[in-house]
Design an enzyme around this catalytic site. Structure first.
Site, short mmCIF file in Angstrom:
data_model
loop_
_atom_site.label_atom_id
_atom_site.label_comp_id
_atom_site.label_asym_id
_atom_site.label_seq_id
_atom_site.Cartn_x
_atom_site.Cartn_y
_atom_site.Cartn_z
N ARG A 90 1.71 3.16 -4.39
CA ARG A 90 2.49 2.92 -5.60
C ARG A 90 3.90 3.48 -5.54
O ARG A 90 4.75 3.11 -6.33
CB ARG A 90 1.74 3.46 -6.82
CG ARG A 90 0.57 2.55 -7.18
CD ARG A 90 0.03 2.81 -8.55
NE ARG A 90 -0.74 4.04 -8.56
CZ ARG A 90 -0.61 5.00 -9.46
NH1 ARG A 90 0.23 4.89 -10.46
NH2 ARG A 90 -1.35 6.08 -9.40
N GLU A 93 7.11 1.20 -5.66
CA GLU A 93 7.38 0.58 -6.95
C GLU A 93 8.47 1.32 -7.72
O GLU A 93 9.35 0.70 -8.33
CB GLU A 93 6.09 0.54 -7.77
CG GLU A 93 6.24 -0.07 -9.14
CD GLU A 93 4.94 -0.05 -9.92
OE1 GLU A 93 4.62 -1.10 -10.51
OE2 GLU A 93 4.24 0.99 -9.93
N CYS A 119 2.23 -2.65 3.55
CA CYS A 119 1.64 -2.85 2.24
C CYS A 119 2.73 -3.04 1.17
O CYS A 119 3.55 -3.93 1.26
CB CYS A 119 0.70 -1.68 1.93
SG CYS A 119 -0.53 -2.00 0.68
N HIS A 120 2.76 -2.19 0.16
CA HIS A 120 3.73 -2.30 -0.92
C HIS A 120 5.13 -1.82 -0.53
O HIS A 120 6.05 -1.87 -1.33
CB HIS A 120 3.24 -1.53 -2.15
CG HIS A 120 2.11 -2.19 -2.86
ND1 HIS A 120 0.82 -2.14 -2.41
CD2 HIS A 120 2.08 -2.95 -3.99
CE1 HIS A 120 0.03 -2.82 -3.22
NE2 HIS A 120 0.78 -3.32 -4.20
#
Length: 188
Positions: A90, A93, A119-120
């Site tokens: 996370r 983000e 991934c993110h």
């Protein structure tokens, strides 16, 4: 082996494996890795999250470890680094909202230095505006961001990685062997 100085930009609720595994693996083969987080100094920790794939419509999340940072964010001079690692979870983000982080990421593309994002991590690449025309893998939920940023989303298996120029990307931590091997090839 020509040992490199690598910057890792991370933050609270970074994915546990995607932070600890590359941090340790790159150091194990002789590279120097500085893990930093905005607003934190050497010796501070970030909380990690363990993301898993257990048959639900999306990944599950559990609290992970406390990962100790080994460098201070406000002392980073990106020009002294040979490469960049962006873990998922996370953290990307909210890291993408930090103008200094975005400028740091841009530096590695302007100077064509190796970048590994997983991934993110693609959220941070998209925010930095560095994906135009690039083939980029990420967690599938990040596909709209990759495409909106002008990237070409790589539809690959969760255990695969893809290299496009100086950028190595992968969907998630099951790709570590492929992702790290491709990144290390760029470093050599």
């Amino acid at each position: 082996m020509n040992n490199k100085k690598i910057l890792m930009i991370t933050g609270d609720f970074t994915e546990d494996y995607e932070t600890m595994v590359p941090f340790q693996a790159l150091m194990a083969v002789g590279h120097s890795v500085d893990a930093v987080c905005p607003g934190k100094r050497k010796g501070d920790t970030v909380v990690t999250a363990i993301h898993d794939f257990e048959g639900d419509q999306t990944y599950t999340e559990k609290r992970g470890h406390n990962f100790m940072l080994n460098a201070s964010f406000d002392e980073v001079d990106v020009t002294t680094y040979d490469a960049l690692v962006i873990p998922g979870g996370r953290a990307p983000e909210y890291l993408r909202l930090d103008a200094t982080v975005v400028e740091m990421v841009k530096h590695f593309f302007v100077t064509n230095k190796p970048v590994a994002a997983i991934c993110h991590g693609a959220q941070l690449l998209a925010a930095a505006g560095v994906l135009e025309g690039k083939l980029c893998s990420a967690y599938p939920a990040c596909k709209p961001e990759v495409v909106s940023a002008g990237g070409r989303f790589a539809e690959i298996d969760v255990a695969e990685a893809v290299t496009d120029g100086n950028l190595v990307t992968a969907p998630a931590w099951p790709a570590h062997p492929a992702w790290l091997a491709q990144f290390m090839a760029l470093l050599s």
